[in-house]
Design an enzyme around this catalytic site. Structure first.
Site, short mmCIF file in Angstrom:
data_model
loop_
_atom_site.label_atom_id
_atom_site.label_comp_id
_atom_site.label_asym_id
_atom_site.label_seq_id
_atom_site.Cartn_x
_atom_site.Cartn_y
_atom_site.Cartn_z
N ASP A 60 0.84 -1.19 0.00
CA ASP A 60 0.00 0.00 0.00
C ASP A 60 0.88 1.25 0.00
OD1 ASP A 60 -1.89 2.09 0.64
OD2 ASP A 60 -3.23 0.53 1.39
N SER A 110 -6.97 4.33 -1.58
CA SER A 110 -6.76 2.89 -1.52
C SER A 110 -8.02 2.07 -1.71
CB SER A 110 -6.12 2.51 -0.17
OG SER A 110 -4.84 3.07 -0.05
N GLU A 291 -4.30 -6.98 16.89
CA GLU A 291 -4.34 -5.64 17.46
C GLU A 291 -5.78 -5.12 17.41
OE1 GLU A 291 -2.17 -3.50 18.91
OE2 GLU A 291 -0.51 -4.90 18.84
N HIS A 341 2.27 8.63 5.10
CA HIS A 341 1.31 9.66 5.49
C HIS A 341 1.81 10.45 6.70
CE1 HIS A 341 -1.95 9.15 2.74
NE2 HIS A 341 -2.20 7.90 3.06
N HIS A 454 -1.09 11.01 -1.17
CA HIS A 454 -0.71 10.04 -2.20
C HIS A 454 -0.11 10.76 -3.40
CE1 HIS A 454 -4.06 7.11 -0.65
NE2 HIS A 454 -3.06 7.27 0.20
#
Length: 524
Positions: A60, A110, A291, A341, A454
C-alpha cells in the site's frame, strides 16, 4: 544550472566514496549484462500452465521511489552499499506499469484502487466492492452496483482463500475482497451515519463475517470492530481506544465460529505465541486478530504478541496449500502507506523490507510452475530521494552539500507535502540539529499538511509464474485481476480452460490452438 560550489562539493564527495574493487573492471559489467541477456532469452519459452495458486502482494503506497529506496535499505541492512542489491520482487521476470487513477480522482485512494485490482472494475474514491455508479457515503446508491472480487471467484471455483494484512482486516485493501460499501470508513456500525443504517447498509466488519462465510484464513488487526461497544480488549485492558465499538451488540468472533462446520477445526487467535504453536495441517479455518486497530509498525513490533508479516504468510500458505484445487491469497503490506502519510520514511521503508521477506518466504514455499505471484501497489506517495548522494550513502542520511540558497543541510529523503514542514526562527529547520536517523523522524516537506498525500504517477507490477507475461507494458489497474483469473481458470473468462480439461493438458495457452484445430479434423 548547478552552481560551481555544488559541483565542487559533489565531485569531492563522489571521489571519496567507496567504489567496490570489482566494479572498476569493465569485465564485471559486461559479464553481468551477458548473464542478464541469457536470462532474458530463456523467457522466450513462456509459462502457459494453469495457475493452481495465485498470490497477490499489495504494498500500500509502494510507489517506484519507495521500491528503490527500500532496495537500498535492504542492502545496507546487510552491510553493502545498497544500490546493487535486489529485492525479491526485482527478481521477477515480468514488469508492467499500472495506471492508478480512480473514476473520479486523478490522484487515487486505496479503496477505489482496491476495487480495481481485486474486482476488475474501476470505481470512485472511498468506495469498495462497488462500481462507479455508487457515490461515496450514499448508502442508497449501493444496491445493484456491487461487484465481486477475484477472492470470490476463487472460492466459487473450489479453491481455498486467505487475507493477510498489517492493517485492520476491514481496512480499504482487504475489504474490497469481500465487502460492498459506499464508504471505506464504515469499519463497524459505530462509524456509520444513521441514514445509512436505516437504509439497510451493513458495516464492513459485519460483511467480513457474512458475505463469504468460508474464507479459510483471515489475519491482521481490527479486533475492536468485532466486539460490542465498551467491551474491554484482551490485550490492552486499560486503553479506552482499544475497547469494542459495535452498537448492535454483536460478537462477530462468536458469529464467525458459529458459521464453521462442527467437523472442521476453526481457531480464533490474538497473539503471536498462539499463531506459532498452531499445527497448520490440522487447521481448517483461522481468524487471527492481533491488534485492536492496525498492527504495529515492524520497527515497533512486540515479538511476543504480534507476528511479522512473513510469519503470517508462512502460516497462511501452509493452511491453504492443503486444498488440492489450490488457493488465492491476498497479502497486504499496509503500513507502508501509513509511514508515508506520517512523514516517517524509516517506518515506511522497513515495512517494505518486511514485505520483501514475506515475498521470499512465499517463493520458497511455492513453485513458479503452478503459482502465479503478482506484486504491485495501489498508488504512490509524494516521497522522493535525491541530492546527488554518493554511492553507499545511508538512505536516511544527508545530501553531500548544503543548500546554495539557505546554506543549511538537507536529507536525501524529502516529501512534496506533509507534517515534516518545519520553520524555526522564520527559516527552514536545520536538520543537523535533530536526530534525522530516528525511527519516527518526519522528513522535511515542501508544503505543510497534517498528513502527507498520495502521489498520482503509475506504479510497478511485478509478476512470475503461469501467464505472468500477460502483465507487460502500461495497463489500467483493473486489468490485473483479469490476468490472474485467466491464468487460474476462474471467473468469467474460462473458455480456454474448458478445452484444457477435454484435452487433458495443464496449460491454457496451447489449448487455444487445439480448440481451433478440432473443427478441421486435423487432430484425428
Amino acid at each position: 544550472m548547478i552552481s560551481p560550489f555544488l559541483v565542487l562539493a559533489i565531485g569531492t564527495c563522489l571521489t571519496n566514496s567507496l567504489v567496490p574493487e570489482k566494479e572498476k573492471d569493465p569485465k564485471y559489467w559486461r559479464a553481468q549484462a551477458q548473464q542478464t541477456l541469457q536470462n532474458a532469452l530463456r523467457l522466450q519459452k513462456l509459462n502457459t500452465n494453469v495457475a493452481k495458486n495465485v498470490i497477490m502482494f499489495l504494498g500500500d503506497g509502494m510507489g517506484v521511489s519507495t521500491v528503490t529506496a527500500a532496495r537500498i535499505l535492504k542492502g545496507q541492512l546487510h552491510n553493502s552499499p545498497g544500490e546493487e542489491s535486489r529485492l525479491e520482487m526485482d527478481k521477477f521476470p515480468f514488469v508492467a506499469l499500472s495506471k492508478t487513477y480512480n473514476t473520479n480522482a486523478q490522484v487515487p485512494d486505496s479503496a477505489g484502487t482496491a476495487t480495481a485490482y481485486l474486482c476488475g472494475v474501476k470505481a470512485n474514491e472511498g468506495t469498495v466492492g462497488v462500481s462507479a455508479a455508487t457515490q461515496r457515503t450514499q448508502c442508497n446508491t449501493t444496491q445493484g452496483n456491487e461487484v465481486t472480487s477475484i477472492l470470490h471467484w476463487a472460492k466459487e471455483a473450489g479453491k481455498s482463500v486467505g487475507i493477510v494484512t498489517t492493517t485492520r482486516v476491514n481496512h480499504a485493501t482487504p475489504s474490497a475482497a469481500y465487502a460492498h460499501s459506499a464508504d471505506r470508513d464504515w469499519y463497524s456500525d459505530n462509524e456509520m451515519p444513521s441514514e445509512a443504517l436505516s437504509q439497510g447498509c451493513k458495516d464492513i466488519a459485519y460483511q467480513l463475517m457474512h458475505n463469504i462465510k468460508d474464507i479459510e484464513v483471515i489475519m491482521g488487526g481490527g479486533r475492536k470492530y468485532m466486539f460490542p461497544k465498551n467491551r474491554t480488549d484482551v490485550e490492552y485492558e486499560m486503553d479506552e481506544k482499544a475497547k469494542g465499538t459495535r452498537l448492535d451488540g454483536l460478537n462477530l468472533i462468536d458469529i464467525w465460529k458459529s458459521f464453521k462446520p462442527r467437523h472442521k477445526h476453526s481457531h480464533y487467535i490474538w497473539n503471536r505465541t498462539e499463531l506459532l504453536t498452531l499445527d497448520p495441517y490440522t487447521v481448517d479455518y483461522l481468524l487471527g486478530l492481533f491488534e485492536p486497530g492496525d498492527m504495529q509498525y515492524e520497527l515497533n513490533r512486540n515479538n511476543v504478541t504480534d507476528p511479522s508479516l512473513s510469519e503470517m504468510v508462512e502460516m497462511a500458505i501452509k493452511i491453504l496449500s492443503k486444498n488440492p484445487k489450490g488457493f488465492f491469497l491476498l497479502v497486504e503490506g499496509g503500513r507502508i502507506d501509513h509511514g508515508h502519510h506520517e512523514g516517517k520514511a524509516k517506518q515506511a521503508l522497513h515495512e517494505v523490507v518486511e514485505m520483501d521477506r514475506a515475498i521470499g518466504q512465499a517463493g520458497n514455499m511455492t513453485s513458479q510452475e503452478d503459482t502465479l505471484t503478482v506484486v504491485t501497489a495501489d498508488h504512490s506517495h509524494v516521497f522522493t530521494f535525491g541530492g546527488y548522494t554518493p554511492r553507499g550513502n545511508s538512505i536516511f542520511g544527508l545530501a553531500p552539500m548544503v543548500s546554495d540558497t539557505d546554506k543549511k543541510p538537507f536529507t536525501a529523503i524529502l516529501y512534496g507535502n506533509g507534517p515534516g514542514y518545519k520553520v524555526v526562527g522564520g527559516e527552514r529547520e536545520n536538520v543537523s540539529m535533530v536526530d534525522y536517523a530516528h525511527n519516527n523522524y518526519q522528513a522535511q516537506s515542501a508544503v505543510p499538511l497534517r498528513h502527507e498525500t498520495h502521489g498520482g504517477e503509475d506504479v510497478a507490477v511485478f509478476a512470475k509464474g503461469p501467464m505472468a507475461h500477460l502483465l507487460h507494458g502500461v495497463h489500467e489497474q483493473n486489468y490485473i485481476p483479469h490476468v490472474m483469473a485467466y491464468a487460474a481458470c476462474i471467473g468469467a473468462n474460462r473458455d480456454h480452460c474448458a478445452s484444457a480439461s477435454l484435452a487433458g493438458s495443464p496449460s491454457p495457452g496451447p489449448l487455444l490452438l487445439l480448440l481451433a484445430l478440432l473443427p478441421l479434423g486435423i487432430l484425428f
